[in-house]
Design an enzyme around this catalytic site. Structure first.
Site, PDB file in Angstrom:
ATOM      1  N   HIS A  29      -8.896  11.995  -3.784  1.00  0.00           N
ATOM      2  CA  HIS A  29      -7.480  11.605  -3.764  1.00  0.00           C
ATOM      3  C   HIS A  29      -6.607  12.776  -4.208  1.00  0.00           C
ATOM      4  O   HIS A  29      -5.527  12.994  -3.666  1.00  0.00           O
ATOM      5  CB  HIS A  29      -7.235  10.415  -4.702  1.00  0.00           C
ATOM      6  N   GLN A  53      -7.906  -6.098   3.727  1.00  0.00           N
ATOM      7  CA  GLN A  53      -8.932  -5.289   4.383  1.00  0.00           C
ATOM      8  C   GLN A  53     -10.335  -5.533   3.834  1.00  0.00           C
ATOM      9  O   GLN A  53     -11.266  -4.833   4.200  1.00  0.00           O
ATOM     10  CB  GLN A  53      -8.569  -3.803   4.341  1.00  0.00           C
ATOM     11  N   GLY A 137      -8.015  10.870   4.237  1.00  0.00           N
ATOM     12  CA  GLY A 137      -9.225  11.665   4.042  1.00  0.00           C
ATOM     13  C   GLY A 137     -10.137  11.583   5.249  1.00  0.00           C
ATOM     14  O   GLY A 137     -10.302  10.525   5.861  1.00  0.00           O
ATOM     15  N   ASP A 140     -12.998   8.776   5.625  1.00  0.00           N
ATOM     16  CA  ASP A 140     -12.779   7.516   6.351  1.00  0.00           C
ATOM     17  C   ASP A 140     -12.311   7.850   7.764  1.00  0.00           C
ATOM     18  O   ASP A 140     -11.164   7.600   8.141  1.00  0.00           O
ATOM     19  CB  ASP A 140     -11.772   6.661   5.591  1.00  0.00           C
ATOM     20  N   GLN A 143     -10.816   5.225  10.033  1.00  0.00           N
ATOM     21  CA  GLN A 143      -9.492   4.839   9.527  1.00  0.00           C
ATOM     22  C   GLN A 143      -8.440   5.816  10.065  1.00  0.00           C
ATOM     23  O   GLN A 143      -7.362   5.401  10.487  1.00  0.00           O
ATOM     24  CB  GLN A 143      -9.510   4.866   8.001  1.00  0.00           C
ATOM     25  N   SER A 175     -16.467   8.840  -3.764  1.00  0.00           N
ATOM     26  CA  SER A 175     -16.002   7.510  -3.379  1.00  0.00           C
ATOM     27  C   SER A 175     -15.864   6.681  -4.644  1.00  0.00           C
ATOM     28  O   SER A 175     -16.678   6.824  -5.567  1.00  0.00           O
ATOM     29  CB  SER A 175     -17.021   6.844  -2.445  1.00  0.00           C
TER      30      SER A 175
HETATM   31  P1  AMP Z   1      -9.244   4.770  -0.932  1.00  0.00           P
HETATM   32  O1  AMP Z   1      -8.549   4.742  -2.259  1.00  0.00           O
HETATM   33  O2  AMP Z   1     -10.737   4.790  -1.024  1.00  0.00           O
HETATM   34  O3  AMP Z   1      -8.701   3.783   0.048  1.00  0.00           O
HETATM   35  O4  AMP Z   1      -8.904   6.187  -0.326  1.00  0.00           O
HETATM   36  C1  AMP Z   1      -7.569   6.618  -0.212  1.00  0.00           C
HETATM   37  C2  AMP Z   1      -7.550   7.859   0.626  1.00  0.00           C
HETATM   38  O5  AMP Z   1      -8.356   8.865   0.018  1.00  0.00           O
HETATM   39  C3  AMP Z   1      -8.107   7.632   2.029  1.00  0.00           C
HETATM   40  O6  AMP Z   1      -7.328   8.333   2.974  1.00  0.00           O
HETATM   41  C4  AMP Z   1      -9.487   8.204   1.926  1.00  0.00           C
HETATM   42  O7  AMP Z   1      -9.994   8.675   3.168  1.00  0.00           O
HETATM   43  C5  AMP Z   1      -9.265   9.351   0.978  1.00  0.00           C
HETATM   44  N1  AMP Z   1     -10.526   9.748   0.354  1.00  0.00           N
HETATM   45  C6  AMP Z   1     -11.436   8.936  -0.255  1.00  0.00           C
HETATM   46  N2  AMP Z   1     -12.508   9.631  -0.644  1.00  0.00           N
HETATM   47  C7  AMP Z   1     -12.285  10.924  -0.275  1.00  0.00           C
HETATM   48  C8  AMP Z   1     -13.035  12.147  -0.397  1.00  0.00           C
HETATM   49  N3  AMP Z   1     -14.233  12.179  -0.978  1.00  0.00           N
HETATM   50  N4  AMP Z   1     -12.476  13.277   0.103  1.00  0.00           N
HETATM   51  C9  AMP Z   1     -11.257  13.253   0.704  1.00  0.00           C
HETATM   52  N5  AMP Z   1     -10.506  12.141   0.839  1.00  0.00           N
HETATM   53  C10 AMP Z   1     -11.021  10.996   0.370  1.00  0.00           C
END
Ligand code: AMP
Length: 254
Positions: A29, A53, A137, A140, A143, A175
């Site tokens: 993030h 979701q 990111g 995903d 997404q 993650s």
């Molecule tokens: P989330 O909070 O898991 O929904 O993720 C929020 C955003 O952070 C999304 O766009 C994810 O793709 C991105 N994201 C999550 N994990 C990673 C990572 N390891 N590297 C880069 N972006 C990430």
């Protein structure tokens, strides 16, 4: 950093970069926030565990929630405005409009309704925050392709930026769900990116990844187009935790 909980109190000026998150913030993030910081006047991060979701109520209930920790990390990373709305703020009584993006690929098939929830909340956040750019990111990947199609099909006036996956030194993609892995499960999870990396340069990356993932029983292995780049993506269940990952096969992320 300001914390704004309601739509009515959000007042933003200049070019806005939006980083949508569900919290449990980590270095992935932070990379999105840094990218937004470089390109925009104002950086807004949303913090919202979007019930729409999740199809599994246990998964939704177990999702990490720690606003104090997340707001500390967001402020340190350079967020100007943190937007942690309540569920009732985004889905008030009587809410009944959903955005369905077609052709969501294997991840969409594996998680029915998931991308409907993602597309709906993203469109709402885009309308509420009115960003010039929104940051997602690579991890995903599907997404990203769903959100890009949403933007194209509904003529939304913003750019979608993709930020490369941030990994732990051992290669595991960061993650919020990794916290649930036991040490032994974490060792097994390392096999995911090892397999994808070995398979990506092969003539048939999907077949090669299936062979390399042998024993991990992936939900799917598929190539995902990210507009100028192709990634090899998979989802694997390790114990009760479902992990996704992908690696670049060709092209450049942008
Ligand atoms: P989330 O909070 O898991 O929904 O993720 C929020 C955003 O952070 C999304 O766009 C994810 O793709 C991105 N994201 C999550 N994990 C990673 C990572 N390891 N590297 C880069 N972006 C990430």
């Amino acid at each position: 950093m300001k914390i704004v909980r309601t739509i009515g109190e959000l007042r933003l000026e200049g070019e806005v970069g939006l980083v949508p998150t569900m919290g449990g913030l980590h270095a992935g993030h932070v990379a999105l926030i840094r990218a937004a910081r470089e390109e925009n006047d104002v950086v807004v991060a949303s913090l919202f565990v979007n019930p729409a979701q999740f199809s599994d109520p246990d998964d939704l209930a177990a999702y990490p929630r720690d606003e104090r920790r997340d707001s500390r990390l967001a402020a340190a990373a350079g967020v100007d405005v943190l937007f942690p709305p309540s569920v009732a703020e985004l889905y008030p009584p009587g809410f009944g409009t959903w955005v369905d993006v077609e052709s969501t690929g294997a991840e969409g098939v594996a998680r029915p309704g998931h991308f409907r929830g993602v597309a709906t909340v993203c469109l709402k956040l885009f309308n509420i925050v009115r960003p010039r750019r929104a940051y997602f990111g690579q991890k995903d990947a599907q997404q990203v392709s769903v959100v890009r199609r949403l933007v194209r099909d509904l003529d939304l006036d913003l750019q979608i930026r993709v930020v490369p996956t941030v990994r732990d030194p051992d290669g595991l993609a960061l993650s919020s769900r990794n916290a649930r892995l036991s040490p032994d499960e974490r060792q097994r999870a390392l096999g995911i990116q090892r397999a994808l990396r070995a398979a990506a340069p092969q003539a048939d990356p999907v077949a090669a990844a299936r062979a390399e993932l042998n024993g991990l029983d992936p939900d799917y292995v598929e190539l995902v187009e990210l507009g100028g780049a192709t990634v090899l993506a998979t989802a694997v269940r390790i114990g009760s935790t479902r992990l996704i990952d992908n690696v670049l096969v060709k092209g450049v992320l942008s």
